[in-house]
Scaffold this motif. Structure first.
Motif, mmCIF file in Angstrom:
data_model
loop_
_atom_site.group_PDB
_atom_site.id
_atom_site.type_symbol
_atom_site.label_atom_id
_atom_site.label_comp_id
_atom_site.label_asym_id
_atom_site.label_seq_id
_atom_site.Cartn_x
_atom_site.Cartn_y
_atom_site.Cartn_z
ATOM 1 N N LYS A 1 -2.611 43.959 -2.460
ATOM 2 C CA LYS A 1 -1.525 43.723 -3.542
ATOM 3 C C LYS A 1 -0.472 44.768 -3.493
ATOM 4 C CE LYS A 1 -3.952 40.269 -5.156
ATOM 5 N NZ LYS A 1 -3.541 38.722 -4.816
ATOM 6 N N PRO A 2 1.036 44.431 -3.151
ATOM 7 C CA PRO A 2 1.885 45.266 -3.007
ATOM 8 C C PRO A 2 2.473 45.481 -4.346
ATOM 9 C CG PRO A 2 2.775 43.121 -2.636
ATOM 10 C CD PRO A 2 1.018 43.060 -2.715
ATOM 11 N N GLY A 3 2.973 46.664 -4.705
ATOM 12 C CA GLY A 3 3.698 47.147 -6.093
ATOM 13 C C GLY A 3 5.000 47.045 -5.917
ATOM 14 N N LEU A 4 5.732 46.750 -4.672
ATOM 15 C CA LEU A 4 7.084 46.462 -4.644
ATOM 16 C C LEU A 4 7.126 45.407 -3.599
ATOM 17 C CD1 LEU A 4 10.352 47.090 -5.335
ATOM 18 C CD2 LEU A 4 9.992 48.929 -3.540
ATOM 19 N N LYS A 5 8.274 44.349 -4.014
ATOM 20 C CA LYS A 5 8.696 43.263 -3.098
ATOM 21 C C LYS A 5 10.086 42.862 -3.347
ATOM 22 C CE LYS A 5 6.784 39.417 -0.522
ATOM 23 N NZ LYS A 5 5.711 38.525 -0.344
ATOM 24 N N VAL A 6 10.910 42.735 -2.453
ATOM 25 C CA VAL A 6 12.259 42.463 -2.404
ATOM 26 C C VAL A 6 12.455 41.473 -1.611
ATOM 27 C CG1 VAL A 6 14.598 43.267 -2.581
ATOM 28 C CG2 VAL A 6 12.978 44.995 -3.407
ATOM 29 N N SER A 7 13.165 40.576 -1.774
ATOM 30 C CA SER A 7 13.574 39.500 -0.841
ATOM 31 C C SER A 7 15.239 38.968 -1.333
ATOM 32 C CB SER A 7 12.763 38.392 -0.872
ATOM 33 O OG SER A 7 12.928 37.461 -2.215
ATOM 34 N N SER A 8 15.920 38.857 -0.125
ATOM 35 C CA SER A 8 17.244 38.601 -0.537
ATOM 36 C C SER A 8 17.949 37.433 0.643
ATOM 37 C CB SER A 8 18.331 39.781 -0.365
ATOM 38 O OG SER A 8 19.465 39.332 -0.715
ATOM 39 N N ASN A 9 18.863 36.881 0.315
ATOM 40 C CA ASN A 9 19.728 35.842 1.372
ATOM 41 C C ASN A 9 21.021 35.955 1.165
ATOM 42 O OD1 ASN A 9 19.020 33.616 3.413
ATOM 43 N ND2 ASN A 9 20.152 32.442 1.824
ATOM 44 N N PHE A 10 21.737 35.789 2.189
ATOM 45 C CA PHE A 10 23.279 35.946 2.478
ATOM 46 C C PHE A 10 23.551 34.794 3.197
ATOM 47 C CE2 PHE A 10 26.921 37.429 4.571
ATOM 48 C CZ PHE A 10 27.788 37.646 3.664
ATOM 49 N N VAL A 11 24.718 34.127 2.673
ATOM 50 C CA VAL A 11 25.253 32.837 3.435
ATOM 51 C C VAL A 11 26.765 33.115 3.488
ATOM 52 C CG1 VAL A 11 25.607 30.474 3.486
ATOM 53 C CG2 VAL A 11 23.342 31.477 2.924
ATOM 54 N N TYR A 12 27.448 32.994 4.640
ATOM 55 C CA TYR A 12 28.924 33.107 4.630
ATOM 56 C C TYR A 12 29.455 32.009 5.571
ATOM 57 C CZ TYR A 12 33.534 34.776 5.942
ATOM 58 O OH TYR A 12 35.067 34.989 6.234
ATOM 59 N N THR A 13 30.288 31.238 4.892
ATOM 60 C CA THR A 13 30.974 30.200 5.648
ATOM 61 C C THR A 13 32.273 30.480 6.192
ATOM 62 O OG1 THR A 13 29.854 28.563 4.158
ATOM 63 C CG2 THR A 13 31.633 27.733 5.427
ATOM 64 N N PHE A 14 32.328 30.813 7.444
ATOM 65 C CA PHE A 14 33.499 31.122 8.019
ATOM 66 C C PHE A 14 34.739 30.316 7.953
ATOM 67 C CE2 PHE A 14 36.331 32.072 11.835
ATOM 68 C CZ PHE A 14 36.863 33.506 11.519
ATOM 69 N N ASN A 15 34.341 29.070 8.302
ATOM 70 C CA ASN A 15 35.302 27.942 8.372
ATOM 71 C C ASN A 15 34.258 26.642 8.194
ATOM 72 O OD1 ASN A 15 34.554 27.374 11.048
ATOM 73 N ND2 ASN A 15 36.114 28.669 11.784
ATOM 74 N N LYS A 16 35.132 25.773 8.420
ATOM 75 C CA LYS A 16 34.464 24.157 8.173
ATOM 76 C C LYS A 16 33.467 23.888 9.281
ATOM 77 C CE LYS A 16 37.815 21.681 5.921
ATOM 78 N NZ LYS A 16 39.128 20.879 5.819
ATOM 79 N N LYS A 17 33.368 24.825 10.309
ATOM 80 C CA LYS A 17 32.603 24.381 11.443
ATOM 81 C C LYS A 17 31.627 25.678 11.682
ATOM 82 C CE LYS A 17 35.787 22.007 14.549
ATOM 83 N NZ LYS A 17 34.938 20.715 14.478
ATOM 84 N N LEU A 18 31.641 27.134 11.280
ATOM 85 C CA LEU A 18 31.098 28.120 11.497
ATOM 86 C C LEU A 18 30.488 28.635 10.422
ATOM 87 C CD1 LEU A 18 29.669 30.000 13.859
ATOM 88 C CD2 LEU A 18 31.904 31.356 13.345
ATOM 89 N N THR A 19 28.870 28.844 10.406
ATOM 90 C CA THR A 19 28.369 29.454 9.146
ATOM 91 C C THR A 19 27.316 30.499 9.494
ATOM 92 O OG1 THR A 19 28.466 27.421 7.777
ATOM 93 C CG2 THR A 19 26.989 29.094 7.218
ATOM 94 N N PHE A 20 27.449 31.833 8.771
ATOM 95 C CA PHE A 20 26.526 32.608 9.038
ATOM 96 C C PHE A 20 25.557 32.771 7.919
ATOM 97 C CE2 PHE A 20 30.350 33.703 11.382
ATOM 98 C CZ PHE A 20 29.596 33.953 12.682
ATOM 99 N N ASN A 21 24.224 33.240 8.187
ATOM 100 C CA ASN A 21 23.266 33.340 7.326
ATOM 101 C C ASN A 21 22.319 34.749 7.667
ATOM 102 O OD1 ASN A 21 20.535 32.283 8.500
ATOM 103 N ND2 ASN A 21 22.121 30.731 8.769
ATOM 104 N N ALA A 22 22.097 35.236 6.673
ATOM 105 C CA ALA A 22 20.867 36.497 6.872
ATOM 106 C C ALA A 22 20.094 36.720 5.685
ATOM 107 C CB ALA A 22 21.913 37.809 6.926
ATOM 108 N N GLY A 23 18.699 37.278 6.189
ATOM 109 C CA GLY A 23 17.688 37.378 5.112
ATOM 110 C C GLY A 23 17.107 38.638 5.255
ATOM 111 N N VAL A 24 16.399 39.196 4.092
ATOM 112 C CA VAL A 24 15.554 40.443 4.351
ATOM 113 C C VAL A 24 14.561 40.242 3.543
ATOM 114 C CG1 VAL A 24 16.856 41.599 2.745
ATOM 115 C CG2 VAL A 24 15.870 43.191 4.506
ATOM 116 N N VAL A 25 13.380 40.927 3.743
ATOM 117 C CA VAL A 25 12.010 40.967 2.761
ATOM 118 C C VAL A 25 11.694 42.540 3.294
ATOM 119 C CG1 VAL A 25 9.806 40.179 2.610
ATOM 120 C CG2 VAL A 25 11.646 38.606 3.338
ATOM 121 N N ILE A 26 11.442 43.031 1.991
ATOM 122 C CA ILE A 26 11.014 44.645 1.995
ATOM 123 C C ILE A 26 9.669 44.464 1.137
ATOM 124 C CG2 ILE A 26 11.483 46.739 1.295
ATOM 125 C CD1 ILE A 26 14.626 46.087 1.317
ATOM 126 N N GLN A 27 8.580 45.229 1.444
ATOM 127 C CA GLN A 27 7.454 45.196 0.823
ATOM 128 C C GLN A 27 6.945 46.876 1.177
ATOM 129 O OE1 GLN A 27 4.308 42.244 0.803
ATOM 130 N NE2 GLN A 27 3.140 43.864 1.610
#
Length: 565
Positions: A455-481
């Motif tokens: 049973k972890p005492g700390l857990k972090v999750s995050s998600n990031f989405v960036y739409t550069f233009n109508k054609k190109l999209t970037f996304n990133a995610g991180v999980v910390i325990q």
């Protein structure tokens, strides 16, 4: 007498005039100036011809009056004495061109570590009254360790029909997860040279009947839902489950009177175990809902029957108050329940489960939570919650003494206390940039065990989405325990009682280090039908473990093509 005065006056004036003229003549003669005689006949009076006479004011008597001709008719209309503000009629917009909906897609990808992805989704169309669809997904990978292979398949078929008064929906789900008991102890690498295979199958049927929304706030509302599944592994473990849930609600003025009820029937079998685990729940409540406040008070009556028999009554109280509309809400909850444990639930957490697992329920005696939530303006939302929970018979995973790479389930006999803080945040800077994050900080106080294992005492999750233009999209995610603790047996427990009351003399505590898992991805839309994508996982290439002896795959990358139609 008057005539004599008149005669004397005239003679006097005549004589005076003659004397004056003679005096002037003498003066002129004395100066040598030419003398001339002027005879005055009468005063000068100019006379104008009749044609050039002008009047001082024009004569307007000869101006003719112009009278315009009008054609009109009188309308017979009732006079309305209405001083209220009339409702403005909105101008109708021109009909928009019907958009072409994209209801279906197929996707395929491959990459490092023999990654293979196949995915498809189908739907009948935009008719909300009747919808049918299906979903399929396959994903598989092969790690660097011996038999570090995994594969999963998902298949779902669903439908929904909106009738005049009710909405009927249903679905059929199928899942299969294949893996190996590939766990390896670096200190004893020869202990698992031929890992066993495991395959978990799951078939589920679900149906639901819901009363349609109505503007009548005093309408009678109801819902009915049925769910059942069959679960099994590659060996002798099998589990069946059926539940029936019902809900009724009636509003009277500012109050809602309602009842939620459910019954659950479960049966778990293995080579040496067979457990019938059934529950009946009744939750009558009364709810007060006024502007800015919603309070629900009721009880949760739970009856266990089958292999275990008990009757319990818990409070069920929730409250929600709006302090600043759309910006700040305060909420709280006090409740209790009996949580039904199952092999399906255990293997969803940890697929490397041992045989003949004892299944019993966990009693959540009393839970309290309170927090705030709201928005801080357009594109910003938040939620923070503090909770305190108490459990009896908390299930925990421990490594088996004989098969170290298989996990048993033990129950922490007594009262386990959990105090935690949960926070969520969502920030949308613009249509092109969005970020979400979640934080959990837990403090576990076990009942009999030294630690609450895994049973972890700390857990972090995050998600990031960036739409550069109508054609190109970037996304990133991180999980910390952070780090978790695991228990190893130095010798085999003498009897099953040692699984209930721990014996620290035959136990060893091992620390499983925490981890940071970072992933990124990108999507490029070629046109309205085709797009390409790529994704990379575990960018830090850390061979961390969620459970003791089981390393996850290192850095891997895959990409592919999707087609929408």
């Amino acid at each position: 007498m008057k005539s004599i005065k008149y005669i004397y006056s005239t003679l006097f004036l005549l004589v005076a005039g003659i004397v004056t003229v003679q005096a002037q003549d003498k003066k002129q003669d004395e100066k040598g100036v030419v003398t001339e005689e002027v005879e005055v006949v009468r005063p000068y009076k100019p006379i104008l011809a009749e044609a050039v006479k002008l009047r001082r004011s024009p004569n307007l008597d000869d101006v003719k009056t112009y009278k315009a001709k009008f054609n009109y008719s009188i309308t017979d209309r009732k006079l309305e004495l209405n001083s209220d503000i009339q409702k403005l009629q909105a101008q109708a917009l021109a009909d928009e061109k019907a958009s072409v909906l994209v209801n279906n897609y197929v996707k395929g990808a491959f990459g490092s570590q023999a990654t293979l992805l196949g995915e498809a989704y189908f739907n009948t169309g935009k008719d909300e009254g009747l919808q049918l669809g299906g979903y399929f997904k396959h994903f598989s990978q092969e790690g660097k360790l011996n038999k570090q292979n995994s594969s999963s398949q998902q298949l779902s078929v669903f439908g929904r029909s909106i009738l005049d008064e009710n909405t009927v929906s249903g679905r059929i789900n199928f899942e299969r997860n294949g893996t190996y008991f590939y766990g390896i102890d670096d200190a004893r690498p020869t202990f698992n040279t031929d890992p066993q295979k495991q395959a978990l199958t799951f078939v589920e049927l679900e149906g639901e009947l819901v009363k349609n929304f109505t503007e009548d706030q005093d309408a009678f509302i109801y819902a009915l839902k049925a769910n059942g599944y069959l679960w099994g592994d590659k060996y002798d473990a099998k589990e069946s489950y059926f539940t029936l849930n019902g809900y009724v609600n009636k509003r009277i003025s500012s109050f809602n009177l309602g009842l939620a009820a459910s019954t659950e029937f479960g049966n778990t079998k293995d080579a040496l175990t067979s457990v019938g685990n059934n529950l009946l729940r009744l939750n009558p409540y009364i709810r007060l809902q006024v502007k800015g406040a919603k309070v629900t008070a009721g009880i949760n009556f739970v009856q266990e029957f089958g292999a275990f028999s008990s009757t319990r009554i818990f409070p069920a109280v929730t409250a929600d108050f709006t302090l600043i509309p759309d910006y700040l809400q305060v909420f709280g909850e006090v409740k209790g329940d009996v949580n039904r444990n199952s092999l399906k639930g255990f293997t969803d957490e940890n697929p490397w489960l041992n045989n003949n697992i004892l299944v019993k329920n966990t009693v959540e005696k009393l839970s309290f939570s309170a927090g705030i939530k709201g928005t801080g303006g357009p594109g910003f939302g938040y939620k923070a919650k503090l909770y305190i929970r108490q459990f009896d018979d908390m299930p925990l995973f421990v490594n088996n003494f004989t098969d170290f790479n298989k996990f048993d389930v033990i129950y922490d006999f007594g009262k386990t206390k959990l105090t935690g803080l949960e926070g969520e945040i969502s920030v949308q800077v613009s249509d092109a940039l969005k970020w979400t994050g979640k934080l959990n900080i837990d403090d576990w106080k076990p009942a009999q065990e030294t630690y609450s294992w895994f049973k972890p005492g700390l857990k972090v999750s995050s998600n990031f989405v960036y739409t550069f233009n109508k054609k190109l999209t970037f996304n990133a995610g991180v999980v910390i325990q952070d780090d978790v603790k695991a228990k190893l047996y130095l010798s085999a427990p003498v009897n099953p009682l040692q699984y209930v009351v721990p014996n620290t003399s035959i136990e060893e505590i091992v620390t499983v280090k925490g981890y940071v898992d970072l992933g990124i991805g990108a999507d490029y839309k070629i046109n309205n039908k085709f797009s390409v994508f790529a994704k990379a996982n575990n960018l830090l290439n850390k061979n961390y473990s969620r459970y003791l002896y089981y390393q996850v795959n290192g850095f891997n990358i895959f990409g592919g093509l999707s087609y929408s139609f």
